[in-house]
Motif scaffolding. Structure first.
Motif, PDB file in Angstrom:
ATOM      1  N   ALA A   1       0.833  -1.206   0.000  1.00  0.00           N
ATOM      2  CA  ALA A   1       0.000   0.000   0.000  1.00  0.00           C
ATOM      3  C   ALA A   1       0.864   1.251   0.000  1.00  0.00           C
ATOM      4  O   ALA A   1       0.547   2.242  -0.667  1.00  0.00           O
ATOM      5  N   VAL A   2       1.969   1.222   0.730  1.00  0.00           N
ATOM      6  CA  VAL A   2       2.887   2.364   0.747  1.00  0.00           C
ATOM      7  C   VAL A   2       3.471   2.599  -0.644  1.00  0.00           C
ATOM      8  O   VAL A   2       3.543   3.729  -1.136  1.00  0.00           O
TER       9      VAL A   2
ATOM     10  N   ILE B   1      -1.291  -2.904  -8.321  1.00  0.00           N
ATOM     11  CA  ILE B   1      -0.798  -3.068  -6.959  1.00  0.00           C
ATOM     12  C   ILE B   1      -1.955  -3.108  -5.977  1.00  0.00           C
ATOM     13  O   ILE B   1      -1.893  -3.776  -4.944  1.00  0.00           O
ATOM     14  N   ALA B   2      -3.045  -2.426  -6.310  1.00  0.00           N
ATOM     15  CA  ALA B   2      -4.243  -2.523  -5.466  1.00  0.00           C
ATOM     16  C   ALA B   2      -4.732  -3.961  -5.387  1.00  0.00           C
ATOM     17  O   ALA B   2      -5.266  -4.395  -4.352  1.00  0.00           O
ATOM     18  N   SER B   3      -4.536  -4.737  -6.458  1.00  0.00           N
ATOM     19  CA  SER B   3      -4.971  -6.137  -6.434  1.00  0.00           C
ATOM     20  C   SER B   3      -4.117  -6.967  -5.487  1.00  0.00           C
ATOM     21  O   SER B   3      -4.582  -7.954  -4.913  1.00  0.00           O
TER      22      SER B   3
ATOM     23  N   VAL C   1      -6.246   2.694   0.054  1.00  0.00           N
ATOM     24  CA  VAL C   1      -6.280   1.510  -0.803  1.00  0.00           C
ATOM     25  C   VAL C   1      -6.558   0.253   0.024  1.00  0.00           C
ATOM     26  O   VAL C   1      -7.220  -0.677  -0.451  1.00  0.00           O
ATOM     27  N   VAL C   2      -6.086   0.212   1.262  1.00  0.00           N
ATOM     28  CA  VAL C   2      -6.391  -0.927   2.128  1.00  0.00           C
ATOM     29  C   VAL C   2      -7.882  -0.965   2.446  1.00  0.00           C
ATOM     30  O   VAL C   2      -8.522  -2.025   2.387  1.00  0.00           O
ATOM     31  N   LEU C   3      -8.456   0.181   2.755  1.00  0.00           N
ATOM     32  CA  LEU C   3      -9.887   0.225   3.071  1.00  0.00           C
ATOM     33  C   LEU C   3     -10.737  -0.107   1.841  1.00  0.00           C
ATOM     34  O   LEU C   3     -11.799  -0.722   1.965  1.00  0.00           O
ATOM     35  N   LEU C   4     -10.256   0.272   0.650  1.00  0.00           N
ATOM     36  CA  LEU C   4     -10.963  -0.080  -0.578  1.00  0.00           C
ATOM     37  C   LEU C   4     -10.954  -1.591  -0.787  1.00  0.00           C
ATOM     38  O   LEU C   4     -11.983  -2.201  -1.123  1.00  0.00           O
TER      39      LEU C   4
END
Length: 490
Positions: A125-126, A316-318, A165-168
Motif C-alpha cells: 500500500a505504501v 498493486i491494489a490487487s 487503498v487498504v480500506l478499498l
C-alpha cells in the motif's frame, strides 16, 4: 495431558480435512481464479516496489538475485503443494504445521503468517502511493503533498493513499468470494499486460554498458539483493489460504501454487533484465516508482510512464486485495481451532467473515499510514521465511509419520528438496538487517504472551475437545451456522 505434551499436541490431518469439508465458506473458485489469486498476491510487490531498493545493492546482478530468491521459493512451493493437496483447508502453513509439528509451533507459524500477510499488505500500500503520485503528476500536473503521502520518518505525517487503498480492498472483500475473485482475475491480467508493455518499450533502449560491472559487490551483493527481493515472491502460497473456497482443492491447489510461481518468476527476471539494461541500477534506485521513471528516461516522453503508473495503481491494489484475503482466512482457521476469539470465524449471509475482515482492514490501514516502506518489507521477509522453513520441515515429518495419507501431489527428490528449501530460508534470513531481528523478536514474544494467556486454555484440542467433529469443531461451526443460516435461502 501434561503441560509439555499440550504444547506438542498435533491436530490430525483427517480432522483438519473434515472441518474443511464442513466449512461455512462457499466453494466457488476453480483453477483460473486460484492462479489469479496467487499471481495477484505476488506479482507487483517486488518489481513495482522493491526493485528500487535491491538494484543498488546487487548491481546488474539483481537479475541473479531474483533467480536465487525464486529457487528458495520453488523448494518451499513444492512442499506447499504437497501439503495443500493433503490438508486442503484455509489455514495455509499454520494448518500444515498443526498437523505435523504441534500446537505451539503451529501458533508461532500462524503468528508469523499474520506478520507476513498484514505487513506485506501495508508495504505494498505504501508503494502504491508512489505510483498514484506519478500518475497524478503526469495527467493533471499535481501531486499529493508529502505530509499526506508519506509516513513519519520519510518526510510526512500520515500516508493517506496507503490507508485508503487498504480500506478499498477491505470493501471488495466484504462482497462474496465469487465477486472478489472476478475482481482479482481482471486486475491480475491487467498487471501482466502492463509489465509486458514495460518490457517491450524498455528492451528497445537496452545498453550493454549498463550491465557492467555485473556484480560490483560480488556474491555478498547478490545475496543481499536476494534477501530483499524474496519479499517479492511472497504470495505464491495465497491459493493455499483458499482451501475451503476451492471447488476441487486437492487437485487445483497444488497446480495453482506451481503455475503462479512459474509465471511470476519469468516476469520478474524479464522485467529486471529490461529495466537494468535500459537505464542502469542508479536510475532505478533514485525513485520509489522506478519502472515509471525508467520509461520516462527511455522514451523522453511522459505518456508511457503515465500508462505504466496507471496500470501499477490498479495492479498493486490487487496485491492488497489478495493478500488481505489470505490473512482473513488464516484467522478463520486459528479462530476455529480456539486459538483466536470465536468471532473471527463467524461468517455472514454472503459466507464472508465480515467482522474478521473489518478488524484486519482497519489495523492494516493504520499500519500502512504510519510505518516506512523499508521496515515493512524486511519485517515481512523474516515472517515469511520462518513460515516457509516450517512448511519444509512439516512435509518431511508428514511423509515419515503418515506415509499412507492421500496426497494429490508429491514433492520430488525427497528429502533433498525440502532440506534445500529449509537451508535457503535459513541462509536468506541471515542476510536481513539486525533491526528486523529485533522487530521479529518483539513480535514473537508478544505472540507467546497471547498464546499462553489465551490460546492454550481455549484450544479445541484441550480436554474434551480432542475428538473429531462434536467437540473439536462443533463450537465454532455451530456459531457460524447460526449466523449463516439466516441467509441460507438467498
Amino acid at each position: 495431558m501434561s503441560f509439555a505434551r499440550s504444547l506438542l499436541r498435533v491436530k490430525p490431518a483427517e480432522q483438519l480435512a473434515d472441518e474443511g469439508s464442513h466449512t461455512q465458506l462457499h466453494r466457488t473458485l476453480g483453477l483460473v481464479p486460484l492462479v489469479a489469486l496467487s499471481v495477484g498476491a505476488t506479482l507487483g510487490t517486488g518489481i513495482f516496489v522493491v526493485l528500487a531498493e535491491a538494484a543498488p545493492a546487487a548491481g546488474p546482478a539483481v537479475v541473479v538475485s531474483f533467480v536465487l530468491a525464486g529457487l528458495a521459493a520453488l523448494c518451499s512451493a513444492l512442499s506447499y503443494a504437497e501439503l495443500a493437496g493433503s490438508v486442503p483447508v484455509s489455514g495455509s502453513a499454520y494448518s500444515y504445521t498443526y498437523a505435523t509439528l504441534g500446537e505451539l509451533v503451529a501458533w508461532i507459524c500462524g503468528w508469523c503468517l499474520l506478520l507476513e500477510y498484514g505487513v506485506s499488505v501495508a508495504a505494498v500500500a505504501v508503494g502504491w502511493g508512489g505510483y498514484l503520485n506519478e500518475f497524478l503528476q503526469g495527467t493533471i500536473g499535481m501531486r499529493i503533498p508529502d505530509a499526506l503521502a508519506a509516513p513519519p520518518g520519510e518526510g510526512g505525517v500520515v500516508n493517506v493513499p496507503a490507508a485508503l487503498v487498504v480500506l478499498l480492498a477491505m470493501s471488495v472483500l466484504l462482497m462474496n468470494v465469487r465477486e472478489s475473485g472476478r475482481v482479482t482475475t481482471v486486475t491480475t491480467l491487467l498487471k501482466i499486460a502492463v509489465l509486458v508493455f514495460f518490457v517491450a518499450v524498455a528492451i528497445t533502449a537496452f545498453n550493454s554498458d549498463n550491465m557492467t560491472p555485473f556484480a560490483p559487490a560480488g556474491f555478498a551483493g547478490i545475496s543481499a539483493g536476494a534477501s530483499a527481493v524474496f519479499f517479492s515472491f511472497i504470495g505464491f502460497d495465497a491459493a493455499s489460504t483458499a482451501g475451503e473456497e476451492a471447488r476441487n482443492p486437492r487437485r487445483d491447489l497444488p497446480r495453482a501454487i506451481m503455475l503462479s510461481l512459474a509465471i511470476v518468476t519469468a516476469i520478474y527476471v524479464l522485467v529486471a533484465f529490461a529495466a537494468v539494461g535500459a537505464v542502469g541500477t542508479q536510475v532505478l534506485g533514485d525513485s520509489d516508482a522506478s519502472l515509471a521513471t525508467a520509461l520516462q528516461v527511455v522514451t523522453g516522453q511522459g505518456w508511457p510512464s503515465v500508462v505504466l503508473a496507471l496500470g501499477a495503481v490498479i495492479a498493486i491494489a490487487s496485491v492488497v486485495l489478495t493478500v488481505l484475503y489470505g490473512q482473513t482466512r488464516i484467522l478463520v482457521s486459528m479462530s476455529r481451532d480456539g486459538l483466536m476469539p470465536p468471532m473471527l470465524a463467524k461468517v455472514n449471509r454472503r459466507a464472508v467473515p465480515a467482522r474478521n475482515t473489518l478488524l484486519v482492514g482497519v489495523v492494516v490501514a493504520v499500519l500502512a499510514a504510519v510505518v516506512p516502506l523499508n521496515q515493512l518489507a524486511e519485517a515481512t521477509s523474516i515472517g515469511t521465511l520462518v513460515a516457509f522453513g516450517l512448511v519444509n520441515i512439516g512435509v518431511l515429518i508428514l511423509r515419515r509419520t503418515r506415509p499412507e495419507l492421500e496426497r494429490s501431489f508429491r514433492t520430488p527428490l525427497m528429502p533433498l528438496v525440502p532440506l534445500l528449501g529449509l537451508a535457503l530460508c535459513v541462509y536468506l534470513i541471515t542476510g536481513l538487517d539486525w533491526i528486523t531481528w529485533i522487530t521479529f523478536g518483539i513480535w514473537s514474544a508478544l505472540g507467546l504472551i497471547v498464546y499462553f494467556a489465551y490460546g492454550i486454555r481455549r484450544s479445541k484440542l484441550n480436554g474434551a475437545g480432542v475428538g473429531v467433529g462434536s467437540g473439536s469443531g462443533g463450537g465454532v461451526a455451530g456459531e457460524d451456522g447460526n449466523e449463516n443460516d439466516s441467509g441460507a435461502g438467498n
